[in-house]
Design an enzyme around this catalytic site. Sequence first.
Site, PDB file in Angstrom:
ATOM      1  N   LYS A  47     -30.061 -36.807-126.761  1.00 54.92           N
ATOM      2  CA  LYS A  47     -30.005 -36.530-125.328  1.00 54.92           C
ATOM      3  C   LYS A  47     -29.142 -35.285-125.136  1.00 54.92           C
ATOM      4  CE  LYS A  47     -30.038 -36.884-120.851  1.00 54.92           C
ATOM      5  NZ  LYS A  47     -31.261 -36.467-120.123  1.00 54.92           N
ATOM      6  N   CYS A 131     -32.480 -27.931-117.459  1.00 54.16           N
ATOM      7  CA  CYS A 131     -32.428 -29.228-116.784  1.00 54.16           C
ATOM      8  C   CYS A 131     -32.645 -29.048-115.292  1.00 54.16           C
ATOM      9  CB  CYS A 131     -31.106 -29.954-117.019  1.00 54.16           C
ATOM     10  SG  CYS A 131     -31.075 -31.481-116.041  1.00 54.16           S
TER      11      CYS A 131
END
Length: 314
Positions: A47, A131
Site C-alpha cells: 500500500k 493519488c
Amino acid sequence: MSVDLSAQIANMKVNNLFLNASGIHCQTEAELDDLMQEPVSGAMVTKSMTPQSRFGNPLPRYYRLANGSINSMGLPNEGFDYYMDYLKTHDQIKPVIVSVAGRSKEEDLAMLHTLQDDDSYQGLTELNLSCPNVIGEPQMAYDFPAANDLLKEVFSFYKKPLGIKLPPYFDLVHFDQIAELLNQYPLSHVNTINSIGNGLWIDVNSETVVLKPKGGFGGVGGSMVLPTALANVRGLRQRLNPSIKIIGTGGVTNGRDAFAHILCGAEMVSIGTQLYEEGLGAFERVTRELTDIMEAKGYELLADFRGKLKVIED
Ligand code: RRO
C-alpha cells in the site's frame, strides 16, 4: 509447448509478470503475508505509505460498480517504519516493491532519503504521484512543473531503482509532455494507470452518492477503465526511453486483458479491482488464461508479442 512468463525491471527479476495493484490486499502484515505466500504472482507492491500511519477517509469509501469500482480510501496505511520493519523481518519469497506517497514534497524526500541510506534495502521503490483521494491535495503528476521539481531533487541523491505511478492522461499532448519530462530521469519504470480520479456514482433510488468522502467523488477502476489504461501503456511505450519499463495497471479481469496490456508494451501487469473482488485466486486464473492464449498463438515468451500491437494501414 511451455510458456515463459518471466519479466525484469531493473534488478527485479520475476518468473511471473503479475502483481497486485497497490492498495489491494497490501496494507497489513497479514495481507502482505498472504501476497508473499500466494504461489503464482511474481512480485508484490505495498500500500502507498506516508511517514506516519493514517486511518484514511471516513467510510463508506469503496463501492462496487457493475463493471468496476469507485474508491476514496484516502491513503490509509500503517506508516513507513511498519513496512520497513516488515521487509526486515519477513523472508522475501518474491520481490516487494515499496510504494511511497508523501503528502508533500518534503514527506516524499524524507522517505526516499531513508531508503537511499538503508544499505539493507536494495529493492524497487515506486513514487506514487497520482493519488486522487487525499482531501485538499491535487494529483502531482497533473502538475508538470511541480513533478519535474520533485524528480530533479529526488535524483540528485537517489541512486537505487525508482519508478513512478502515474494517473491516466487523456490528451496526446499530455503524453508528449509527461514522456519528455520523464525521459530526463533514470527511472526504472512507470506504472500506469492509477484510478481515473474524481468520478462520481449515485444511487438513484435514494438520490445519494455512494461514498462519504469528498461529497462522493472517487477514483474509478476495474474493467471500465481498460481502454484508458491500454491507451496510456501504449502512448507512453511509444514515447518513453526503452530503459524505462512499464507496469500496466487498469481494467485487467482476465488473460485477454493482460495480453492486451503486453501488446501495448507492458513488462509486468498488475491487478486491482478484480483481485479485490475475486480474491488472490485471480492470479492463478488470469495466469492460466494468458498461458492458454500464448500457447494457442504459438508464443513462448512475453517478448514475442510485447509492444507489437498492429495498426490498420491504408
Ligand atoms: O488510498 C487511496 O485513496 C488511493 C490511492 Br493512495 C491511490 O493511489 N489510488 C487510489 O485509487 N486510491
